[in-house]
Design an enzyme around this catalytic site. Sequence first.
Site, PDB file in Angstrom:
ATOM      1  N   ASN A 131     -17.721 -36.089  69.423  1.00  9.51           N
ATOM      2  CA  ASN A 131     -17.691 -34.935  70.320  1.00  9.51           C
ATOM      3  C   ASN A 131     -17.544 -33.673  69.477  1.00  9.51           C
ATOM      4  O   ASN A 131     -17.519 -33.733  68.248  1.00  9.51           O
ATOM      5  CB  ASN A 131     -16.574 -35.059  71.359  1.00  9.51           C
ATOM      6  CG  ASN A 131     -15.211 -35.201  70.709  1.00  9.51           C
ATOM      7  OD1 ASN A 131     -14.809 -34.372  69.899  1.00  9.51           O
ATOM      8  ND2 ASN A 131     -14.484 -36.256  71.058  1.00  9.51           N
ATOM      9  N   LYS A 152     -29.601 -49.109  58.978  1.00 15.30           N
ATOM     10  CA  LYS A 152     -30.070 -48.075  59.901  1.00 15.30           C
ATOM     11  C   LYS A 152     -31.018 -48.682  60.927  1.00 15.30           C
ATOM     12  O   LYS A 152     -31.960 -49.392  60.574  1.00 15.30           O
ATOM     13  CB  LYS A 152     -30.767 -46.952  59.133  1.00 15.30           C
ATOM     14  CG  LYS A 152     -31.303 -45.846  60.036  1.00 15.30           C
ATOM     15  CD  LYS A 152     -32.030 -44.771  59.245  1.00 15.30           C
ATOM     16  CE  LYS A 152     -32.641 -43.730  60.181  1.00 15.30           C
ATOM     17  NZ  LYS A 152     -33.395 -42.698  59.438  1.00 15.30           N
ATOM     18  N   PRO A 158      -9.356 -48.110  72.801  1.00 21.79           N
ATOM     19  CA  PRO A 158      -7.966 -48.144  73.273  1.00 21.79           C
ATOM     20  C   PRO A 158      -7.549 -46.773  73.791  1.00 21.79           C
ATOM     21  O   PRO A 158      -7.950 -45.740  73.250  1.00 21.79           O
ATOM     22  CB  PRO A 158      -7.180 -48.541  72.021  1.00 21.79           C
ATOM     23  CG  PRO A 158      -8.070 -48.199  70.860  1.00 21.79           C
ATOM     24  CD  PRO A 158      -9.466 -48.406  71.359  1.00 21.79           C
TER      25      PRO A 158
END
Length: 412
Positions: A225, A303, A320
């Site tokens: 992110n 890859k 988790p």
Amino acid sequence: MSKPTAPWRILLVIGGGIAAYKSCELIRLIRKEGGTVTCVLTEGGSHFVTPMTLAALSENEVYTTLWDLKNETEMGHIQLSRQADLVVVCPATADLMAKMAAGMADDLATTLLLATDKPVLAVPAMNVRMWQHPATQRNVAMLRASGVTVLEPDEGPMACGEFGPGRLPEPPVIWQRIRQALGGDPLADQPDFADAIHRPLHGRHVLVTAGPTHEPIDPVRYIANRSSGKQGFAIAAAAAQAGARVTLVAGPVHLPTPPGVERVDVETAREMAQAVEQALPADVAVMVAAVADWRPETVAGRKIKKQGLAPEPLPLTENPDILAGLAASPRRPALLIGFAAETNDVIPHAQQKRARKQVDWIIANDVSGDVMGGDANAVQIVRENDVVSLPEMPKDDVARVIVERIADALAR
């Protein structure tokens, strides 16, 4: 007008509302940071705090009337209005703001507010219906248009039993806005770790997580992110400056380690969960990291190459839940704080997350703009019974307010 320098001189006008008691804590904070405070107590304010209390806290004379023969022979209200660097009205009641907007001058407070040539900061506090009333909103707009800085009130339960916007912001938040209004930082010249034994978090262990996690897909690609880690690193730095022993579990970011902080670098969510477990016990955990919710079920050893026009399916599995796991742990910190990055319905989502994760506070922010990776933040501190809204400010200042509130919570 030239920028004032510390030690700053604050003229504090105390209105007649139940929140007047918080002005005592504000005086303490200002003086703690090297400022001086002179108090003007309105007639209404005197029903909630006494001149003797304010004089003892400020160590200055307290002014209560326009009709003081000794002071007014020397035009005391003019001198008061000109000698300060900033005039702070706290609490600013609906009545007091209405008089300010109308330019009335029927007591010492309103007279000096009309006579001052210094910046004015008003901190509203009143019933939610009074705050939302069109007359109050019109007065606020008039004051802002005339150059007065009017803060937004906090949202939460009130002395009258109602809930909504209208609560006085907490004194540390007000102090941050005073610093902004004065254009400086009275802490800038203080050594970070001098006299640490007298700092509010001395002897405490604070655990902080920061940054993203990277969940590998293959040797080249990963799920991640946009978290920069800046807010978490700022909180770790502020906690260390407050005297704490700090463990910072950092995802893959390129930020220098704050002085006095023990840093543990990790990459994945599972590595972060393990590092958090190994860092316990802690008095406080501030879980700022934006942990990836999912990871690939398997990681390719080579890859992954394109195979035709359609991409290969990427099966995911859940990571988790580090925050919920820590809340349920027998070694749960005394104060457990989570973060919520939201793009809509920020406060409702944060309140739901706080209850779902069983944590003490959720610090929520709207990341629909450029907060992630930026240097400023505007957060909401969501607790069981209230919400404290901080104005947008540099992330270092946000961290300082959060750490001050942590120290206050642990001291109770």
